[in-house]
Each structure stands twice: as C-alpha cells, then as structure tokens.
Design an enzyme around this catalytic site. Structure first.
Site, PDB file in Angstrom:
ATOM      1  N   GLU A 134      -5.343 -10.158   1.490  1.00  0.00           N
ATOM      2  CA  GLU A 134      -4.273 -10.826   0.745  1.00  0.00           C
ATOM      3  C   GLU A 134      -4.791 -11.953  -0.138  1.00  0.00           C
ATOM      4  O   GLU A 134      -4.334 -12.147  -1.266  1.00  0.00           O
ATOM      5  CB  GLU A 134      -3.218 -11.369   1.718  1.00  0.00           C
ATOM      6  CG  GLU A 134      -2.326 -10.315   2.336  1.00  0.00           C
ATOM      7  CD  GLU A 134      -2.956  -9.591   3.513  1.00  0.00           C
ATOM      8  OE1 GLU A 134      -2.356  -8.624   4.019  1.00  0.00           O
ATOM      9  OE2 GLU A 134      -4.074  -9.989   3.921  1.00  0.00           O
TER      10      GLU A 134
ATOM     11  N   GLN B  95       2.776  -6.526   2.037  1.00  0.00           N
ATOM     12  CA  GLN B  95       3.405  -5.454   2.801  1.00  0.00           C
ATOM     13  C   GLN B  95       4.535  -6.008   3.672  1.00  0.00           C
ATOM     14  O   GLN B  95       5.596  -5.398   3.793  1.00  0.00           O
ATOM     15  CB  GLN B  95       2.354  -4.757   3.662  1.00  0.00           C
ATOM     16  CG  GLN B  95       2.779  -3.389   4.142  1.00  0.00           C
ATOM     17  CD  GLN B  95       1.610  -2.603   4.691  1.00  0.00           C
ATOM     18  OE1 GLN B  95       1.146  -2.902   5.795  1.00  0.00           O
ATOM     19  NE2 GLN B  95       1.125  -1.628   3.932  1.00  0.00           N
ATOM     20  N   PHE B  96       4.303  -7.170   4.231  1.00  0.00           N
ATOM     21  CA  PHE B  96       5.339  -7.957   4.910  1.00  0.00           C
ATOM     22  C   PHE B  96       5.128  -9.413   4.515  1.00  0.00           C
ATOM     23  O   PHE B  96       3.980  -9.859   4.372  1.00  0.00           O
ATOM     24  CB  PHE B  96       5.254  -7.813   6.433  1.00  0.00           C
ATOM     25  CG  PHE B  96       5.609  -6.444   6.938  1.00  0.00           C
ATOM     26  CD1 PHE B  96       6.907  -6.145   7.317  1.00  0.00           C
ATOM     27  CD2 PHE B  96       4.649  -5.451   7.008  1.00  0.00           C
ATOM     28  CE1 PHE B  96       7.240  -4.871   7.769  1.00  0.00           C
ATOM     29  CE2 PHE B  96       4.965  -4.182   7.460  1.00  0.00           C
ATOM     30  CZ  PHE B  96       6.262  -3.889   7.833  1.00  0.00           C
ATOM     31  N   ALA B  97       6.212 -10.135   4.334  1.00  0.00           N
ATOM     32  CA  ALA B  97       6.097 -11.537   3.918  1.00  0.00           C
ATOM     33  C   ALA B  97       5.246 -12.335   4.895  1.00  0.00           C
ATOM     34  O   ALA B  97       4.575 -13.292   4.498  1.00  0.00           O
ATOM     35  CB  ALA B  97       7.493 -12.161   3.807  1.00  0.00           C
ATOM     36  N   ASP B  98       5.251 -11.942   6.152  1.00  0.00           N
ATOM     37  CA  ASP B  98       4.451 -12.624   7.175  1.00  0.00           C
ATOM     38  C   ASP B  98       2.981 -12.684   6.785  1.00  0.00           C
ATOM     39  O   ASP B  98       2.276 -13.650   7.085  1.00  0.00           O
ATOM     40  CB  ASP B  98       4.571 -11.893   8.515  1.00  0.00           C
ATOM     41  CG  ASP B  98       5.997 -11.544   8.875  1.00  0.00           C
ATOM     42  OD1 ASP B  98       6.515 -12.089   9.858  1.00  0.00           O
ATOM     43  OD2 ASP B  98       6.602 -10.712   8.165  1.00  0.00           O
ATOM     44  N   PHE B  99       2.492 -11.633   6.121  1.00  0.00           N
ATOM     45  CA  PHE B  99       1.066 -11.522   5.837  1.00  0.00           C
ATOM     46  C   PHE B  99       0.604 -12.469   4.727  1.00  0.00           C
ATOM     47  O   PHE B  99      -0.600 -12.598   4.491  1.00  0.00           O
ATOM     48  CB  PHE B  99       0.712 -10.079   5.461  1.00  0.00           C
ATOM     49  CG  PHE B  99       0.991  -9.075   6.546  1.00  0.00           C
ATOM     50  CD1 PHE B  99       1.231  -9.468   7.859  1.00  0.00           C
ATOM     51  CD2 PHE B  99       1.016  -7.724   6.256  1.00  0.00           C
ATOM     52  CE1 PHE B  99       1.496  -8.541   8.857  1.00  0.00           C
ATOM     53  CE2 PHE B  99       1.278  -6.786   7.248  1.00  0.00           C
ATOM     54  CZ  PHE B  99       1.515  -7.198   8.555  1.00  0.00           C
TER      55      PHE B  99
ATOM     56  N   HIS C 166       6.347  -9.453  11.729  1.00  0.00           N
ATOM     57  CA  HIS C 166       6.920  -8.598  10.691  1.00  0.00           C
ATOM     58  C   HIS C 166       8.373  -8.957  10.403  1.00  0.00           C
ATOM     59  O   HIS C 166       9.090  -8.182   9.784  1.00  0.00           O
ATOM     60  CB  HIS C 166       6.858  -7.122  11.109  1.00  0.00           C
ATOM     61  CG  HIS C 166       5.476  -6.579  11.250  1.00  0.00           C
ATOM     62  ND1 HIS C 166       4.695  -6.838  12.351  1.00  0.00           N
ATOM     63  CD2 HIS C 166       4.722  -5.800  10.426  1.00  0.00           C
ATOM     64  CE1 HIS C 166       3.525  -6.225  12.205  1.00  0.00           C
ATOM     65  NE2 HIS C 166       3.518  -5.597  11.052  1.00  0.00           N
TER      66      HIS C 166
END
Length: 667
Positions: free
Chosen positions: A406, A428-432, A473
C-alpha cells in the site's frame, strides 16, 4: 584508453571525455564544496539554523546529475547540494530557502532540501526518507506510459534501505520494469549507527538480486567513474526500460548534521577517507595532466565565491515573511474550480456498487490517461468486482494490478501526479490504508502547501461494519484523515451521490479519500443518471425537513436514522447527510440547528476522537444561543469492531440511536 593517477588514492579513466566536460565536472563539484564552507561560517554566526553536510560525497550528486538529461527527474536527499547547483538553480533562491524567506521554494513552510521544483525537475525529500523511492516509481511509470524514454534517479542512504518503502519501491519497479536508477549513497553511518548494524550482507547492491534487478557498485568519490558509468547505464535504461540499483561507496566526513558531531567515528577511518576527498583528488589530477594551473584554480574559486557572496546578499536583504492567515489557508489545496456536468435526464435504477463502477468507468473515458491501481483489480475485477471488465476496455497499462504494498502504491500515485497523470488507488479494504499511512498524511497531504505540487490522487476506501468481517475489514477510519490538513474526505450514502461525487473527486487536483460503505454496496438502490455527471464537494444534502431536531450523519448511519424516523412518524426532524467531511458544509448544519434547537450526530466510528466531536464543538461555538438541549453524539463502542454478529450488533450504534434521540427530545 587514457588512465592516469592524481595520487595513490584515486585513478581516473578519461577515455572520450573532453576538456570541457572535465572542467564542468570539476566546477560542479567545487561549487557545492565552497557553498558548504560558507554555510559553516554562517552556522557559527547563527545566520542559519541547521546544516546537513555532503562534504566528501559531491562526486555522486554531480556525476549523476550530469549523466541525466535536464528534463529527467532527480529525487535527491539533504546531502545532495550538488544536484541543485548542477541543475543551475539560482543560489539566492537556495539561500532564501534555508533562511525561510519568500523567494525560497517553500516560502518559509519547510526547511533545508525539503522542497521540489518542476522548473528544474527536482523533487526533494521529506524527513521520512523512504517515500521518495516510491514517488520515483510513479514518475518513471508516467515516462513509460508516455513513451518518453527517460530515466528517473532517486537517492537514499544506506540507512534508508532498511525501511519498508525501499523494499516495496524496488519490488514495484522490478515487477513493472520501470526506468528508475536507485542511487544508494553508502556513506558508512545512519546518523551514528554503522553499516554493520544496518544490514547483514556484504554489499547493498546484493539486495537488488532479490528483486531480479541489475545492480552495480561504483566508487562514489571518483567523479569520472560516477559520471561515465551512470551515463552509460542511463543511456541503456532509456532504450530498454528497467530499474537499476547503484551502490555508491563513499563516506560522510561531517556529522549527521553539524550539531551532532562525529565523535563516534574512529579517527583512522576519517583519515583514510579524507585521503579520498573527491574534490581535492580530481583537482590534483587536472593539475597533473596540465589541464588546470594555479592561476585558473584561483580564478575559478574567486568567481564561485563572488557568486556565493552576491547571492547571499540578495537573500539576506530580502524582507522576512509577514504571516498572512488567508494566504496560508489558501495554499493548503490547489485551487479547484468545480465544473458541473449534468446534461442527462435518462435515469436507471442502480445499486450503490454499480453507481461507483459506472462513475469510475465514465471517468476513465473522460480522462484518457487516468490510471487505476490496486490489488486484484485487473483480471479479477477487484475484491468487490467494481472494476470487472475494465481491463478489456482500458488495457493493462491503465488498470494495474499491484503487489501487496500500500505504501509504495500511494507513493507511485504521487509520482504520477508530479508527472501530470491522475490516478485512483483502490485500498482493498479501508483498514489496509494503515500500511500506507505515512505517504497519505505526510506526502500527499502536505506537498501543495510545502512547494505548490498537488497530489492528483483519489484513494477509494471500502469500509464499514455490519458484514461480520471483524477488526481488520470493518473499520470506518475517516477520522484518521479529517484531522490532516491537505486531504479531502468524501463519504456518500446513496448511489446518486456516490457516482457524482466520485467524478468530482477525480476531477479535483487534490488528494481525496473516497469512503464507500461495503454494507451499502448491494443493499441500496436508487435512480441514477446514466451519463457522466458531477456533484460539488463540501455540500451536504438535506434529506428530510422537520422542526424538532437536527440529525446529522453520513454513510450507512444515515439509513439507520431514516429507518428510525420511519418507525417513529411523530418525530419531526431535519436529516442532514454530510456527504463530504472535508470540506464540511457547516452552513447547512448551522442553519438547521438554529431552526430546530436540537442536534444529534450519528457516526459509525467509535466515539472518542471521531468527527462527531468536532461537529458538536462547532455547533456549541456557533449556535449555542439557539440550543434547547446539549448536543448529543451517538457512536460505536470504544472497542475494536468484533466479528461475531451479536457482538458486532452490540458494538454498532444502530440500536442505541432511537433511545438517544428520544432522550434528546425530552430534555
């Protein structure tokens, strides 16, 4: 081949180098050396505040810069004064930069070499060091996409090769075969930490092998070797784009910065490297070859010293910056004049996810060089199938699968922007995004304010709970970014808004975090124009009008609030859907609260430090005399978001909102 020795310490092979080139190499090394000697005096006099010395390393900066063409980008470090002087930046501008004057490149907003200049194709570092490596990837990618046959050179030290950004940037460059010269100045110490405590391999060049990358070791104190070898490699990379790792063996003769000193360096090591001084050795060589005599040496030095003093006087005579609040605030973002597109009356019912997909596709058609990057977005179509079919329509150059990195991809997007290309990055997920947090908040957010370079980047952020996906996630982490000046944050709740706001976010030349609640993807439908259209950022939507209370929310919680009102038809409420969190539409909020006298803010994020706290404070500051009750905030529990449905239901504020609303109405 002509080979001669200036002394026992340095051998120069000067085949095919004419006298003019040899003199240019000498003068270009001498200038930063003489500037530094002057800076040491000014530092002792208290006329500059800090200095990072590159003495002993001039051959690298000068040799690499002269090996590149003037329109090729260089990303230097704080010991690469020779890059700036060889590119012929007027010295008074450099001196003004170091003194925090207006004619410097950052107008007093940053110091040292923390700046860039498009005019001279230089992109300076930030203190975190690593991100510029990925930025170089982006600039090189733009060159490759535009078939420019150019190289990009980026510098870091041996200490910087320990950072994750280094590994991510090399991996991306190798996988995508980007024309980047990764120039590693191995100068013995990262501040006081010696190389033996930085890495456990013989040479940094060995690290290139792990990425399938060509690498070379170059004597960083030998100006002829640096110039000739880098020239040859650069020419090869222009014709056959690929990354190359260059390890320059050199030494830092001064402290990390002047105040830190060099007591930790053994004297014998300093003495040995002093004998390999790149300027003195090359000067001696030119004299041995009868290419330089004492009179010429004196004249050259006098001319440089005169230039230094003349430009210093200009910088010293420049007035100090007078702080102006309006100017500072107006320079955080690049000016963006919103253009409305809304010529289509034909509507089609779409799911939230389809509106985003169509908005992306039509923006790709609107901007014919727009690039989308993310994990699994090409053949697979993305984790949520939003880019399904894009590869066939737009091709692999513009729909780019990325490695799992990222940080490097956000940096690459920044590099694309520097080279004039818009990009959309899909987390892919905002968490990442936490894995790419540094370049978002320290590079994208601050670049325009620092040196007027915008970050034309949209980061799509699939987020939110209610889907039993657990702590990694399901987060709604918008508050990480609404706190950071220089970022815009968009968070739509309806398909119509999502498509129009996404188009505007991509048109906007500033960095935008675009939040998309996963729970809405396939659960919310709405009639949406089929053609391309835009909606303005910073304008909330008043979904319902009433007189008892103002409900303020965004994302999925807006739907929870509307459902609560449907179940309680006797409650008369204004419902404000913020749609964008930065910029925030305070006018709509204040007008509604002044009318109703009560306000309740519903967010999915946990309560403390969330944006509801700021909105509450703003209402208290601007609408206090209109309030009939304290402002109420409703949010998720102060825990990470859990996986099991019953725990997630307890965590989310959906079921607590109705109780809180009724309590507020009876206050």
């Amino acid at each position: 081949m002509k080979t001669t020795k200036a002394s026992i310490y340095m051998t120069y092979t000067i085949k095919n180098l004419d006298t003019e080139t040899l003199f240019a190499l000498y003068k270009n090394m001498l200038k930063p050396r003489l500037i530094e000697e002057k800076m040491f005096i000014l530092l002792r006099q208290g006329k500059i505040s800090k200095w990072f010395s590159g003495i002993g390393q001039e051959a690298i900066a000068v040799g690499v810069t002269m090996a590149l063409q003037d329109d090729e980008y260089i990303l230097p470090m704080h010991r690469n004064l020779g890059v700036f002087t060889t590119r012929k930046i007027p010295l008074y501008r450099l001196f003004a930069q170091w003194q925090g004057k207006a004619s410097g490149f950052t107008k007093g907003r940053d110091r040292s070499f923390h700046f860039g200049t498009q005019q001279y194709r230089i992109v300076g570092m930030i203190s975190h060091l690593g991100p510029q490596l990925g930025v170089a990837d982006g600039i090189a990618l733009a060159s490759k996409l535009k078939n420019k046959n150019q190289v990009t050179a980026v510098f870091t030290g041996e200490g910087g090769t320990s950072e994750g950004d280094f590994h991510e940037a090399l991996n991306v460059a190798s996988v995508w075969q980007l024309p980047v010269l990764f120039c590693i100045e191995n100068n013995g110490y990262g501040l006081s930490t010696p190389t033996r405590e930085q890495y456990n391999c013989k040479d940094i060049a060995d690290k290139g092998l792990g990425y399938g990358m060509e690498s070379h070791i170059i004597d960083g104190n030998n100006i002829v070797e640096v110039f000739t070898k880098v020239s040859k490699i650069a020419e090869s990379v222009r014709s056959k784009p690929r990354p190359v790792l260059l390890e320059f063996k050199t030494f830092r003769m001064r402290g990390h910065e002047e105040a830190s000193g060099i007591k930790y360096v053994p004297q014998g090591l300093l003495d040995a490297w002093a004998m390999k001084d790149p300027v003195m050795n090359f000067q001696a060589f030119l004299k041995d070859e009868n290419l330089l005599n004492e009179n010429q040496e004196v004249l050259i030095k006098e001319a440089i010293v005169h230039e230094i003093n003349e430009h210093l006087e200009v910088a010293f005579n420049e007035e100090d910056i007078i702080p102006d609040e309006t100017i500072e605030l107006n320079n955080v973002f690049k000016e963006f004049e919103y253009q409305e597109f809304n010529n289509n009356l034909e509507l089609k019912e779409m799911r939230f996810i389809d509106a985003i997909s169509e908005g992306l596709k039509q923006s790709m058609e609107q901007h014919d060089d727009l690039v989308i990057m993310g994990q699994d977005i090409a053949e697979y179509g993305g984790a949520f199938k939003i880019t399904d079919g894009f590869l066939e329509q737009f091709g692999k150059d513009r729909i780019r699968n990325t490695p799992i990195c990222e940080s490097a991809i956000v940096e690459t997007a920044m590099g694309l922007s520097i080279a004039g290309i818009k990009s959309v990055v899909e987390m892919q997920f905002a968490d990442f995004v936490s894995s790419g947090f540094n370049p978002v908040v320290n590079y994208l957010a601050k670049s325009h304010y620092r040196w007027s370079q915008n970050a034309d980047v949209v980061i799509r952020m699939p987020c939110g709970g209610g889907v039993a996906a657990g702590p990694f996630h399901s987060q709604t982490n918008e508050a990480w970014f609404t706190k950071t000046p220089g970022l815009k944050v968009v968070y739509p709740a309806f398909p119509y808004d999502a498509k129009g706001l996404l188009a505007t976010a991509i048109n906007d030349p500033n960095p935008v975090l675009f939040f998309e609640h996963k729970g809405l993807y396939r659960s919310i439908r709405q009639d949406v124009p089929t053609d391309y259209y835009t909606l303005p950022l910073g304008k909330a939507s008043l979904l319902k009008e009433g007189h008892e209370v103002t409900i303020i929310s965004f994302g999925a919680p807006i739907h929870w609030a509307l459902e609560t009102l449907e179940n309680n038809p006797d409650i008369s409420a204004d419902v404000v859907d913020l749609r964008t969190l930065q910029p925030l539409d305070t006018e709509t909020i204040f007008n509604s609260v002044k009318k109703t006298g009560r306000a309740i803010i519903l967010q999915e994020d946990s309560l403390f430090g969330g944006i509801s706290s700021d909105i509450s404070a703003l209402i208290m500051e601007h609408c206090f005399e209109y309030l009939d009750a304290p402002v109420k905030r409703v949010a998720s529990m102060e825990t990470p978001i859990p996986f099991a449905k019953q725990l997630e239901d307890q965590y989310l504020p959906k079921n607590r909102f109705e109780v809180a609303l009724k309590e507020l109405l009876t206050y």
